[in-house]
Design a protein around this motif. Structure first.
Motif, PDB file in Angstrom:
ATOM      1  N   ILE A 141      -4.982   0.995 -12.768  1.00  0.00           N
ATOM      2  CA  ILE A 141      -4.821   2.401 -12.397  1.00  0.00           C
ATOM      3  C   ILE A 141      -3.692   2.596 -11.402  1.00  0.00           C
ATOM      4  CG2 ILE A 141      -5.923   4.362 -11.221  1.00  0.00           C
ATOM      5  CD1 ILE A 141      -8.527   3.567 -12.515  1.00  0.00           C
ATOM      6  N   MET A 142      -3.663   1.813 -10.320  1.00  0.00           N
ATOM      7  CA  MET A 142      -2.705   2.062  -9.253  1.00  0.00           C
ATOM      8  C   MET A 142      -1.293   1.597  -9.601  1.00  0.00           C
ATOM      9  SD  MET A 142      -4.636   3.630  -7.333  1.00  0.00           S
ATOM     10  CE  MET A 142      -3.338   4.005  -6.185  1.00  0.00           C
ATOM     11  N   VAL A 143      -1.179   0.651 -10.513  1.00  0.00           N
ATOM     12  CA  VAL A 143       0.144   0.126 -10.863  1.00  0.00           C
ATOM     13  C   VAL A 143       0.497   0.466 -12.308  1.00  0.00           C
ATOM     14  CG1 VAL A 143       1.595  -1.926 -11.007  1.00  0.00           C
ATOM     15  CG2 VAL A 143      -0.090  -1.733  -9.171  1.00  0.00           C
ATOM     16  N   GLY A 144      -0.286  -0.049 -13.263  1.00  0.00           N
ATOM     17  CA  GLY A 144       0.047   0.135 -14.666  1.00  0.00           C
ATOM     18  C   GLY A 144       0.062   1.581 -15.109  1.00  0.00           C
TER      19      GLY A 144
ATOM     20  N   ALA B  52       7.109   6.710  -5.698  1.00  0.00           N
ATOM     21  CA  ALA B  52       5.908   6.424  -6.481  1.00  0.00           C
ATOM     22  C   ALA B  52       5.207   5.179  -5.948  1.00  0.00           C
ATOM     23  CB  ALA B  52       6.271   6.242  -7.949  1.00  0.00           C
ATOM     24  N   ALA B  53       5.979   4.145  -5.609  1.00  0.00           N
ATOM     25  CA  ALA B  53       5.397   2.913  -5.070  1.00  0.00           C
ATOM     26  C   ALA B  53       4.735   3.160  -3.717  1.00  0.00           C
ATOM     27  CB  ALA B  53       6.474   1.844  -4.942  1.00  0.00           C
TER      28      ALA B  53
ATOM     29  N   PHE C 202       3.092  -5.512  -5.138  1.00  0.00           N
ATOM     30  CA  PHE C 202       2.649  -5.451  -6.531  1.00  0.00           C
ATOM     31  C   PHE C 202       3.457  -4.433  -7.325  1.00  0.00           C
ATOM     32  CE2 PHE C 202      -1.883  -7.397  -6.612  1.00  0.00           C
ATOM     33  CZ  PHE C 202      -1.394  -8.541  -6.024  1.00  0.00           C
ATOM     34  N   CYS C 203       3.762  -3.297  -6.713  1.00  0.00           N
ATOM     35  CA  CYS C 203       4.582  -2.289  -7.403  1.00  0.00           C
ATOM     36  C   CYS C 203       5.970  -2.840  -7.709  1.00  0.00           C
ATOM     37  CB  CYS C 203       4.685  -1.018  -6.551  1.00  0.00           C
ATOM     38  SG  CYS C 203       3.164  -0.039  -6.469  1.00  0.00           S
TER      39      CYS C 203
ATOM     40  N   LYS D 109       7.541  -3.360 -11.458  1.00  0.00           N
ATOM     41  CA  LYS D 109       8.792  -2.736 -11.885  1.00  0.00           C
ATOM     42  C   LYS D 109       9.815  -3.788 -12.329  1.00  0.00           C
ATOM     43  CE  LYS D 109       9.772   0.899 -11.884  1.00  0.00           C
ATOM     44  NZ  LYS D 109       9.656   1.882 -12.985  1.00  0.00           N
ATOM     45  N   LYS D 110       9.751  -4.953 -11.738  1.00  0.00           N
ATOM     46  CA  LYS D 110      10.716  -6.009 -12.061  1.00  0.00           C
ATOM     47  C   LYS D 110      10.371  -6.718 -13.368  1.00  0.00           C
ATOM     48  CE  LYS D 110      12.965 -10.111 -10.064  1.00  0.00           C
ATOM     49  NZ  LYS D 110      14.341  -9.591 -10.229  1.00  0.00           N
TER      50      LYS D 110
END
Length: 267
Positions: free
Chosen positions: A184-187, A203-204, A233-234, A238-239
């Motif tokens: 939820i928080m990342v994907g 956003a991060a 983690f964000c 993204k990387k």
């Protein structure tokens, strides 16, 4: 990678001539409402309760005198307690299934889209082990520092009675935490916030602030630690575009804390 991060298309309203934003048939306003609903059903709700819990603890006694118990007994009867534990884990994962549904596109795998698959088991596993060290050791240090400074409650990772199923349930609870938070928080959230119009950095930061906020019931040390963990983690997502190593690392950290809490300095 996660989502197509191209700029949302614009069009003029048929009557007013006001420019509005759209993406894939969704208006920008509808997308904002979707994000609020997902958060309201899951970790955003937890963040609100966490803030209230922190205020309650701070106004009742020094924060260092408070406790935060993570896995609690739901019944004095063994198999009813087991039933409640399993039901709690299952229903807490419903928002994850909702996110899969919202991200799904015809002919495309939502799991491949966010990198929650088994295409790279060795790389994901090694990455998760590296993250276990990177986030695990500093987390213990922040907890100890927070306790010493009086800004963190005593964390009790598990108060479950000792049954044959206690360790398996704690492991399931840890995996549930990893899936819920990272999906939820990342994907999900990063891509949606960028579609709404936030920059990747903003956003991060928003995602990480929410992550820290739903840990505030534990005190300010866990807030800082989880905020920094969120930023890391964000950036990794993204990387590399994969949420799997984040889920594994998060789950491993919680498994260690839940099953070996006293040995690690908790409780």
């Amino acid at each position: 990678m996660s989502e197509n991060l191209s700029t949302p298309a614009t069009h003029a309203g048929p009557e007013s001539g006001v420019v509005s934003f759209s993406w894939g048939g969704r208006s920008r306003r509808r997308l904002i409402f979707e994000v609020l609903l997902v958060l309201g059903l899951s970790l955003g709700q937890s963040a609100v309760y966490s803030v209230v819990s922190l205020i309650q603890k701070m106004t009742a006694a020094p924060l260092s005198a408070g406790t935060s118990t993570l896995n609690t007994t739901q019944s004095s009867r063994e198999y009813f307690d087991l039933t409640y534990q399993l039901l709690g884990i299952f229903f807490a994962l419903v928002p994850v299934f909702l996110v899969f549904y919202l991200l799904a596109e015809p002919g495309k795998s939502v799991f491949r889209r966010i990198g929650l698959d088994f295409r790279h088991p060795v790389r994901d596993g090694l990455g998760a082990l590296g993250l276990l060290i990177v986030i695990g050791v500093p987390s213990l240090g922040l907890y100890a520092a927070g306790r010493a400074l009086g800004v963190t409650t005593e964390i009790i990772p598990s108060a479950l009675n000792q049954y044959w199923w206690t360790i398996p349930v704690l492991i399931l609870s840890a995996i549930h935490n990893g899936l819920l938070e990272e999906v939820i928080m990342v994907g999900y959230l990063l891509g949606r916030l960028e579609k709404i119009g936030f920059s990747p950095v903003a956003a991060a930061v928003i995602s990480s602030l929410i992550r820290g906020s739903y840990h505030l019931y534990q005190g300010f040390g866990p807030f800082v630690g989880n905020f920094l963990m969120g930023l890391l983690f964000c950036w990794l997502y993204k990387k590399y575009g994969r949420v799997m190593p984040l889920v594994i690392a998060h789950s491993l950290v919680d498994i260690a804390a839940f099953t070996m809490g006293p040995a690690l300095g908790f409780g």
